[in-house]
Enzyme design. Structure first.
Site, short mmCIF file in Angstrom:
data_model
loop_
_atom_site.label_atom_id
_atom_site.label_comp_id
_atom_site.label_asym_id
_atom_site.label_seq_id
_atom_site.Cartn_x
_atom_site.Cartn_y
_atom_site.Cartn_z
N LEU A 254 0.46 -1.14 -0.21
CA LEU A 254 0.03 -0.18 -0.05
C LEU A 254 0.63 1.36 -0.15
CD1 LEU A 254 -3.18 -0.79 2.32
CD2 LEU A 254 -2.83 -1.11 -0.07
N HIS A 255 2.43 0.91 0.92
CA HIS A 255 2.72 2.15 0.65
C HIS A 255 3.28 2.63 -1.03
CE1 HIS A 255 7.10 0.59 1.04
NE2 HIS A 255 6.45 0.02 0.23
#
Length: 350
Positions: A254-255
């Site tokens: 997700l980063h």
């Protein structure tokens, strides 16, 4: 009279100016296999002993002495006089350069100091334009986005996958020691963006009865080692489909993406788990900018890395809460700190 404040401030800036030297001399130490040579020898070594064991011969011993002097100064190696001879040994950080154990950091070092992967840092200023631009700093440096670049350069893709596997070994070793209960009660697990399977193999050692699927892009799956019979490797695109399972895991995924893309991914994960007991396990950085944690600077550096490579970001707990609960519509979440850069975020859709 010497102005100590000026002297200290100028010295600090000089150290920052030449900060790249630490990384590249460390890379040299890895390439020369210095830590493993001294470790295998069993005791501190003289310069001539060390020189005779280097992989490339003959050796310029004056250059080796000066490199070792620098590595001693930055406290990677030690220097001592034994029986009247100068000998070099391993300082505590050097053990993480020794191969053959979970916390060896060689793969991460070779990836992060690679010329092509350092190049985006020369374009930080470009990210400060009002709209941020449509191209990433990585694209400006390399002519294509990072995912296409990796697909088109097999040798760099291998370097990238080895670096990611290295980081996964470190993180998962800490996770399984500090918080393995996160996987209790799960019968099926899909590791989205699971790379070459390093992450789930750690879980499989403790939980062999779980059915594991690694779901990633074709060029990543193609690089997965043979013989991982406990893992089902599936090629696909998480923006189009995520396989069903009791739990979806995403480590360092997700980063990579902005908030809107993360919301889309989280909603697909929500659809892929059962309403009764399903959960999403996120292993990612939780920024703690107000704390003096040993990893605070590194987490802030990771945030810049994400910004430059793919316009992603690291997030504070407040930002994770907004993303998971407010935007993606999950019922709740729990964050657990482990002995690693990342934390474990358990997100409960229902």
């Amino acid at each position: 009279m010497i102005n100590k404040e000026n002297l200290s401030s100028q010295a600090k800036l000089w150290n920052y100016i030449y900060g790249f030297a630490d990384s590249l001399v460390l890379k040299c130490a890895v390439q020369l296999d210095l830590a493993n040579i001294i470790h295998d020898h069993g005791t501190p070594m003289t310069l001539s002993e060390l020189s005779s064991r280097l992989p490339s011969q003959p050796v310029n011993e004056d250059a080796l002495y000066r490199v070792m002097r620098y590595l001693v100064h930055i406290k990677i190696f030690t220097k001592s006089s034994i029986d009247g001879e100068l000998r070099y040994g391993l300082a505590p950080p050097a053990k993480f350069l020794v191969k053959g154990w979970d916390n060896c950091m060689v793969g991460s070092i070779l990836l992060m100091v690679d010329t092509d992967f350092m190049a985006p840092y020369h374009y930080i200023k470009d990210e400060l334009s009002s709209d941020g631009g449509t191209c990433t700093a990585f694209e400006k440096a390399s002519g294509t986005n990072i995912w296409e670049y990796l697909a088109e350069h097999p040798e760099k893709n291998q370097l990238f996958n080895e670096g990611m596997a290295n980081e996964s070994r470190i993180t998962m070793s800490a996770l399984m020691k500090d918080y393995s209960s996160s996987f209790e009660g799960i019968t099926t697990l899909v590791d989205v963006g699971g790379g070459t399977g390093t992450t789930v193999r750690y879980i499989a050692k403790a939980f062999p009865n779980i059915k594991y699927t690694v779901y990633d892009l074709p060029h990543v799956i193609a690089d997965a080692p043979a013989g991982y019979t406990e893992i089902n490797f599936v090629q696909g695109d998480m923006f189009k489909y995520i396989p069903n399972a009791d739990a979806i895991m995403m480590k360092g995924v997700l980063h990579d993406w902005d908030d809107n893309e993360c919301i889309e991914i989280l909603k697909r994960c929500k659809d892929a788990v059962p309403r009764d007991g399903g959960k999403v396990i996120i292993i990612d950085v939780v920024l703690n900018v107000k704390s003096e944690h040993p990893y605070t600077k590194m987490r802030l550096t990771f945030d810049l890395d994400m910004m430059l490579n793919n316009k992603g970001k690291e997030r504070t707990e407040e930002e994770w809460k907004k993303l998971i609960q407010d935007d993606a519509g999950y019922k709740g979440y729990k964050i657990t700190q482990i002995s690693a850069l990342q934390s474990v975020i358990e997100a409960y859709p229902y």
